[in-house]
Motif scaffolding. Structure first.
Motif, short mmCIF file in Angstrom:
data_model
loop_
_atom_site.label_atom_id
_atom_site.label_comp_id
_atom_site.label_asym_id
_atom_site.label_seq_id
_atom_site.Cartn_x
_atom_site.Cartn_y
_atom_site.Cartn_z
N THR A 181 42.82 24.05 8.15
CA THR A 181 44.31 23.99 7.36
C THR A 181 44.33 23.77 7.02
OG1 THR A 181 45.71 24.20 9.05
CG2 THR A 181 44.81 26.07 9.19
N THR B 204 43.61 23.46 2.58
CA THR B 204 44.28 25.07 1.26
C THR B 204 45.36 24.08 0.05
OG1 THR B 204 46.01 25.19 3.03
CG2 THR B 204 43.75 26.68 3.87
N ASP B 205 46.59 23.41 0.58
CA ASP B 205 46.56 22.60 -0.38
C ASP B 205 46.49 22.33 -1.39
OD1 ASP B 205 49.08 24.43 0.65
OD2 ASP B 205 50.41 21.92 1.35
N LYS C 11 44.51 27.50 -6.79
CA LYS C 11 43.98 29.15 -7.05
C LYS C 11 43.29 29.86 -7.54
CE LYS C 11 47.44 33.36 -6.98
NZ LYS C 11 47.65 32.91 -6.24
N THR D 142 39.97 28.45 5.48
CA THR D 142 40.20 28.53 4.20
C THR D 142 40.37 29.79 3.72
OG1 THR D 142 39.32 26.15 4.35
CG2 THR D 142 39.68 27.09 2.24
N ARG E 52 42.87 31.66 2.79
CA ARG E 52 43.27 31.60 1.36
C ARG E 52 41.92 32.97 0.16
NH1 ARG E 52 44.41 26.46 -2.14
NH2 ARG E 52 44.08 28.70 -4.03
N ASP F 49 42.83 34.67 -1.79
CA ASP F 49 42.46 34.59 -3.24
C ASP F 49 41.31 33.31 -4.42
OD1 ASP F 49 43.15 32.27 -2.58
OD2 ASP F 49 43.82 31.03 -4.31
#
Length: 216
Positions: free
Chosen positions: A63, A66-67, A71, A89, A93, A95
């Protein structure tokens, strides 16, 4: 704090994961952990000793990237193996549009099973080498974990990136040395800059390092 069940030698998940990730995502991470606990060793995906670090070293470690991912990005995870970090991931996420790539059929069979069991509509699985996808997939981000040293990883990943895209790789203590060793190959494949980030991973006492390569 993570609790280890010493009887089963399988690391238990941290508390309050539902508050950190949200209930729906947390339930999918728990379901994934149950699947890999039941099938991972049998399928040759993880060794028996790895189960005592399933959450801290594998699931939660994954994880950390992920940042770093924009998006709604298109993502390719090379050498996906048991699903670290690409499958995790995709869960965390939803999206993202995630393409999991591995050359071994037993691994892609597993990945496809998990995708089906968890109902992950944002994931595609490719039983191919990353080089076979050059010109077929163009991604915003390519991810990798424990695949190869950077000088080998660059030729396998940079051609998959569109201009301005990024390679985001989980690395260890030798990240800076890998960058130095890959200097010529980074220039050859149009790297604009490279950076290394030390990340504190939620729910784990083990931090990790994220290496980011920006493509021109």
């Amino acid at each position: 704090m993570i609790i280890v069940d010493f009887k089963q030698q399988t690391e238990l998940p941290p508390i309050e994961g539902d508050k950190h990730f949200g209930v729906e995502i947390w339930e999918k991470l728990l379901a994934f952990s149950r699947l890999i606990e039941a099938e991972g060793e049998l399928r040759g995906l993880v060794g028996p000793r790895e189960m005592s670090k399933l959450w801290s070293r594998h699931i939660l470690n994954s994880t950390a990237i992920t940042d770093f991912i924009p998006k709604n990005a298109e993502l390719v995870d090379v050498g996906s193996g048991a699903g670290f970090p690409g499958l995790i991931t995709a869960i965390v996420r939803p999206d993202l549009r995630v393409n999991l790539v591995d050359s071994l059929g037993r691994r892609t069979d597993w990945l496809s099973l998990v995708v089906s069991e968890l109902g992950l509509s944002n994931v595609s699985v490719f039983n191919q080498r990353s080089e076979d996808l050059f010109g077929t997939i163009t991604a915003d981000v390519v991810t990798a974990r424990a695949v190869a040293a950077l000088k080998k990883l660059i030729p396998w990943t940079m051609p998959l990136l569109r201009s301005g895209g990024q390679l985001v790789a989980l690395k260890g203590g030798r990240a800076e040395q890998e960058i130095e060793d890959a200097d010529k190959i980074l220039r050859k494949y149009d790297a604009q800059w490279v950076d290394v980030h030390d990340i504190d991973v939620w729910g784990s006492d083990e931090g990790t390092r994220v290496l980011v390569v920006q493509k021109k």
